[in-house]
Scaffold this active site. Structure first.
Site, short mmCIF file in Angstrom:
data_model
loop_
_atom_site.label_atom_id
_atom_site.label_comp_id
_atom_site.label_asym_id
_atom_site.label_seq_id
_atom_site.Cartn_x
_atom_site.Cartn_y
_atom_site.Cartn_z
N LYS A 112 0.83 -1.21 0.00
CA LYS A 112 0.00 0.00 0.00
C LYS A 112 0.86 1.25 0.00
CE LYS A 112 -4.22 -1.73 2.21
NZ LYS A 112 -5.12 -1.57 3.36
N LYS A 195 -6.22 -11.41 -7.15
CA LYS A 195 -7.45 -11.56 -6.37
C LYS A 195 -8.39 -10.39 -6.65
CE LYS A 195 -6.49 -9.02 -2.18
NZ LYS A 195 -6.77 -8.82 -0.78
N LYS A 198 -10.97 -4.28 -4.19
CA LYS A 198 -11.57 -2.96 -4.48
C LYS A 198 -10.51 -1.98 -4.94
CE LYS A 198 -11.85 -3.29 0.40
NZ LYS A 198 -12.70 -4.01 1.32
P1 TYM Z 1 -10.40 -6.59 3.92
O1 TYM Z 1 -11.44 -5.57 4.17
O2 TYM Z 1 -9.36 -6.31 2.86
O3 TYM Z 1 -11.05 -7.96 3.52
C1 TYM Z 1 -12.10 -8.54 4.29
C2 TYM Z 1 -12.10 -10.06 4.15
O4 TYM Z 1 -12.35 -10.45 2.79
C3 TYM Z 1 -11.34 -11.36 2.35
N1 TYM Z 1 -11.12 -11.13 0.90
C4 TYM Z 1 -11.27 -12.08 -0.05
N2 TYM Z 1 -11.63 -13.37 0.02
C5 TYM Z 1 -11.70 -14.07 -1.14
N3 TYM Z 1 -11.42 -13.53 -2.35
C6 TYM Z 1 -11.06 -12.24 -2.47
N4 TYM Z 1 -10.82 -11.73 -3.68
C7 TYM Z 1 -10.97 -11.44 -1.28
N5 TYM Z 1 -10.67 -10.13 -1.02
C8 TYM Z 1 -10.77 -9.97 0.32
C9 TYM Z 1 -10.11 -10.98 3.20
O5 TYM Z 1 -9.18 -12.05 3.29
C10 TYM Z 1 -10.74 -10.68 4.54
O6 TYM Z 1 -10.96 -11.85 5.30
N6 TYM Z 1 -7.21 -5.84 7.67
C11 TYM Z 1 -8.50 -6.44 7.34
C12 TYM Z 1 -9.64 -5.90 8.19
C13 TYM Z 1 -9.45 -6.09 9.66
C14 TYM Z 1 -9.53 -7.32 10.39
C15 TYM Z 1 -9.30 -6.98 11.75
C16 TYM Z 1 -9.76 -8.64 10.00
C17 TYM Z 1 -9.20 -5.11 10.58
N7 TYM Z 1 -9.11 -5.64 11.83
C18 TYM Z 1 -9.29 -7.98 12.74
C19 TYM Z 1 -9.75 -9.63 11.00
C20 TYM Z 1 -9.50 -9.28 12.36
C21 TYM Z 1 -8.81 -6.12 5.89
O7 TYM Z 1 -8.37 -5.13 5.35
O8 TYM Z 1 -9.67 -6.98 5.27
#
Ligand code: TYM
Length: 332
Positions: A112, A195, A198
């Protein structure tokens, strides 16, 4: 009962199909057997610039999609991170236990920050994984269901828990990542080796939960497929077709083998037409329910405030114990 905890960023208004299949669908299953904690990490969202009105809107929209997708606010604890001040408070303590080099090795930060230019990336983006560790450790969960891309962050939270425990005495449960099966990973429709994300350069490869049927159909029909004509699952040789089969299988509940047999001798075009229908059928009720919830933002806010109160009752004792162990004076 064992506890699980997870969250998804409100950085886009709508969740995409990857978030839905890779996260939300699993969460809804997990809430049956586990004490589940699901939240919207809005503190994380501001590690990159956000428009304030948009952020508020996106946070509500994300909450509406959690519920519309099946998260039950009476069963699971559902809340917005910024309404539970213990997250930021624990994050500070953990920041002071995290090595600068250790934080520098987080691959998501490196990705990022390089996109933004290392000098304009915020310090908040740098300590993002430490805040995530606080999110997790406050609730003493046994498992953290996430996609492979979040594994390193969950491991950091485990390392920090271990470090705190050995320095200050047993305080934290060591969380384990519950990594979703490879079959739950969804790829970009235009670039099926990356993958679905967004932050992809074009929106053509995304299907959003809140897209209307015409858009969904268009995106699926223009998905990149592979050379050849055979409809067969082969992640390396046929990433485009394999991705479509994964989505089809998860949303229809039919196995990949069954789908391969059904589509033997038929063309990619047939698969796409049918899949577009399957996706529209699966997402339409979710979109409608989300729209209903968003039509009454006061009720949604009330629900989230209730969730935050419940979350605070779980988080506050952990923070109090941490403060006492660190040597902070009691406030009363
Ligand atoms: P984030 O918002 O990027 O993604 C949320 C969840 O979606 C999954 N994911 C996917 N799964 C399958 N295919 C895809 N193309 C795909 N894109 C995203 C991610 O693996 C995730 O499980 N840092 C985290 C948010 C967060 C968090 C936490 C998660 C903040 N605090 C504490 C768990 C525990 C994030 O940015 O996820």
């Amino acid at each position: 009962r064992q506890r699980v905890l997870s969250g998804m960023q409100p950085s886009a208004g709508s969740l995409h199909l990857g978030n839905y299949i890779g996260a939300l669908v699993q969460w809804v299953q997990l809430q049956e057997a586990y004490d589940a904690v699901f939240f919207i990490p809005d503190l994380h969202a501001i590690t990159v610039p956000q428009d304030p009105t948009e952020l508020a809107h996106r946070t509500r929209t994300t909450a509406a999609q959690y519920i519309a997708g099946g998260v039950d606010p009476d069963r699971a604890t559902l809340f917005v991170q910024s309404q539970v001040p213990e997250h930021a408070q624990l994050a500070w303590v953990l920041n002071c236990l995290t090595g600068f080099g250790e934080a520098s090795r987080m691959t998501q930060f490196k990705d990022k920050a390089s996109k933004q230019g290392a000098d304009s990336a915020s310090v908040g983006l740098f300590t993002y994984p430490v805040l995530q560790a606080a999110d997790i450790l406050l609730y003493q969960p046994d498992g953290v269901p996430v996609g492979e891309d979040q594994r390193q962050h969950v491991e950091l939270s485990r390392d920090l828990a271990q470090r705190f425990n050995s320095r200050f005495g047993e305080t934290f449960v060591l969380p384990r990542p519950f990594i979703q099966k490879e079959s739950a990973k969804i790829y970009d429709l235009q670039n099926p080796t990356a993958k679905m994300s967004k932050s992809a350069s074009s929106s053509g490869g995304l299907v959003n939960l809140l897209d209307d049927p015409a858009v969904i159909t268009k995106r699926i029909k223009s998905a990149v497929t592979d050379t050849g004509t055979e409809i067969r699952f082969d992640r390396e040789g046929k990433p485009g077709v394999s991705n479509l089969l994964t989505v089809y299988s998860v949303l229809s509940g039919r196995s990949i083998t069954e789908l391969e047999a059904d589509y033997a001798g038929r063309m990619y075009g047939h698969l796409k037409v049918d899949l577009a229908e399957v996706v529209v059928e699966a997402l339409t009720p979710v979109r409608r329910r989300a729209e209903e919830l968003l039509a009454d933002p006061a009720e949604l806010d009330r629900l989230l405030a209730k969730g935050a109160a419940k979350a605070r009752s779980m988080a506050a004792p952990t923070l109090a114990e941490v403060y006492a162990r660190v040597g902070f004076l009691p406030a009363t």
